[in-house]
Design a protein around this motif. Structure first.
Motif: not given
Length: 375
Positions: A300-306, A328-335, A339-342, A347-352
């Motif tokens: 998920q982190g890679d997907f959202l960064r892209r 906002i900074s804390g939410a960004l870090k969590r998404l 690590g703990r809480g992240g 989480f993974k992202v798959l598209a079909i």
């Protein structure tokens, strides 16, 4: 929580009359029992509930999914009618945020027909409230009821609550795992006395070599097959976001969450969320068997960064107070982080998609082609 939930009494009565209950049936009753099922009787989300999903963490999540949908709409030729479908839409937060982002493309917004697949009457009312200003919203109990046509399907934390089958390896073979009553009257895990015939031949080699005592779990392919066949035949794409593993392997992930903490899944059934990790390799295999195109999965982190979440966060922070900027900074870090809480790694992202969509934004080192600013 009560000491003996109403559903616990019902489940014990069923076991006493019919014998040990398969794990999939126990999970199904915990979540979907018509009177006492967890997902039919409450709003489980947020600080006052039992867990928090990504859309509740930050508006950025839904906004970026809206822009992702815009890029898919362009890629399939900008059809004049687009079914925007969400499976298990929670409070409607993600859809509201996605629609706000999609308003920047008026032709797309006018093309939308919004469909929410939701069985929880409590959450349906909250969805109606948050989406009251949106156009053309229809509710359904199953994706089978959504009319035909090009579609973009969102499924965020949907597959993890679909019931799982479990088997446990013994010297005699793989035995279906069950829920039964012990000598003290408590619910405990057990196993069917006879092994499942020829189960070994169905297993990936990695699982086949697991030691005695190992647990393997799987879900029926019905839901992923409905999604894959729809986008394959009618144009569009589906985005599946959930926590789980990239390859099929042995392991017991059946768990319960109550008040944001882990709980015993056999205690107080119906009063805690029971889930299991998603096997993304199994989803990929089922979709590819139907000749749909698969993209990912990626963290998920890679997907959202892209998709540009860091730029979006800076834009929001530039307009916010120091306190809100910190949130906002804390939410960004969590998404995006692990690590703990992240949520970024677990989480993974798959598209079909339909077969001719060779690439999709977020699944390669590219940026969205929908660069419009979100208000």
């Amino acid at each position: 929580m009560t000491e003996d939930s109403p559903l616990q009494f019902e489940i014990k009565k069923l076991i006493k009359s019919a014998g040990p209950m398969p794990v999939w049936r126990y999970m199904e009753l915990c979540l979907m029992h018509p009177r006492h099922g967890y997902y039919l009787s409450r709003d489980p989300l947020g600080r006052e509930g039992d867990f928090t999903t990504a859309p509740e963490v930050s508006q950025m999540f839904g906004e970026l999914l809206g822009l992702w949908a815009a890029s898919v709409w362009k890629a399939i030729g900008s059809p004049s009618l687009l079914r925007l479908i969400e499976l298990g839409p929670g409070r409607g937060t993600m859809m509201a945020d996605a629609l706000r982002a999609m308003r920047v493309l008026p032709p797309l917004y006018q093309a939308l027909s919004i469909h929410l697949v939701e069985i929880n009457p409590v959450l349906r009312e909250k969805q109606k409230a948050i989406l009251s200003g949106s156009r053309d919203v229809t509710w359904h109990y199953t994706i089978d009821d959504v009319p035909d046509g090009p579609a973009i399907i969102f499924a965020n934390e949907y597959f993890d609550v679909l019931p799982i089958h479990q088997v446990i390896k013994r010297e005699t073979g793989w035995h279906e795992r069950t829920v039964e009553i012990d000598s003290t009257g408590e619910l405990v895990f057990g196993a069917a006395p006879e092994p499942t015939p020829h189960f070994d031949v169905l297993l990936p080699p990695l699982v086949r070599a697991a030691p005695s005592g190992a647990v393997f779990e799987w879900r029926r392919d019905a839901e992923i097959m409905k999604i894959a066949s729809r986008v394959r035949d009618q144009d569009g794409a589906a985005l599946i976001i959930d926590y789980g593993h990239l390859r099929s392997d042995a392991g017991d992930t059946f768990q319960a969450i109550a008040r944001h903490s882990f709980a015993d899944p056999l205690k107080n059934p119906g009063q805690a969320d029971v889930t299991a990790h998603v096997d993304f390799q199994a989803l990929v295999r089922a979709a590819e068997d139907l000749r749909a195109r698969v993209h990912g999965p990626v963290p998920q982190g890679d997907f959202l960064r892209r998709l540009g979440i860091e730029t979006r966060a800076m834009t929001l922070m530039a307009k916010a107070s120091p306190e809100v900027s910190e949130d906002i900074s804390g939410a960004l870090k969590r998404l995006v982080t692990g690590g703990r809480g992240g949520m970024g790694s677990m989480f993974k992202v798959l598209a079909i998609s339909e077969p001719n969509l060779i690439s999709l934004v977020g699944f390669a080192d590219e940026r969205p082609d929908a660069k419009a600013e979100v208000p």
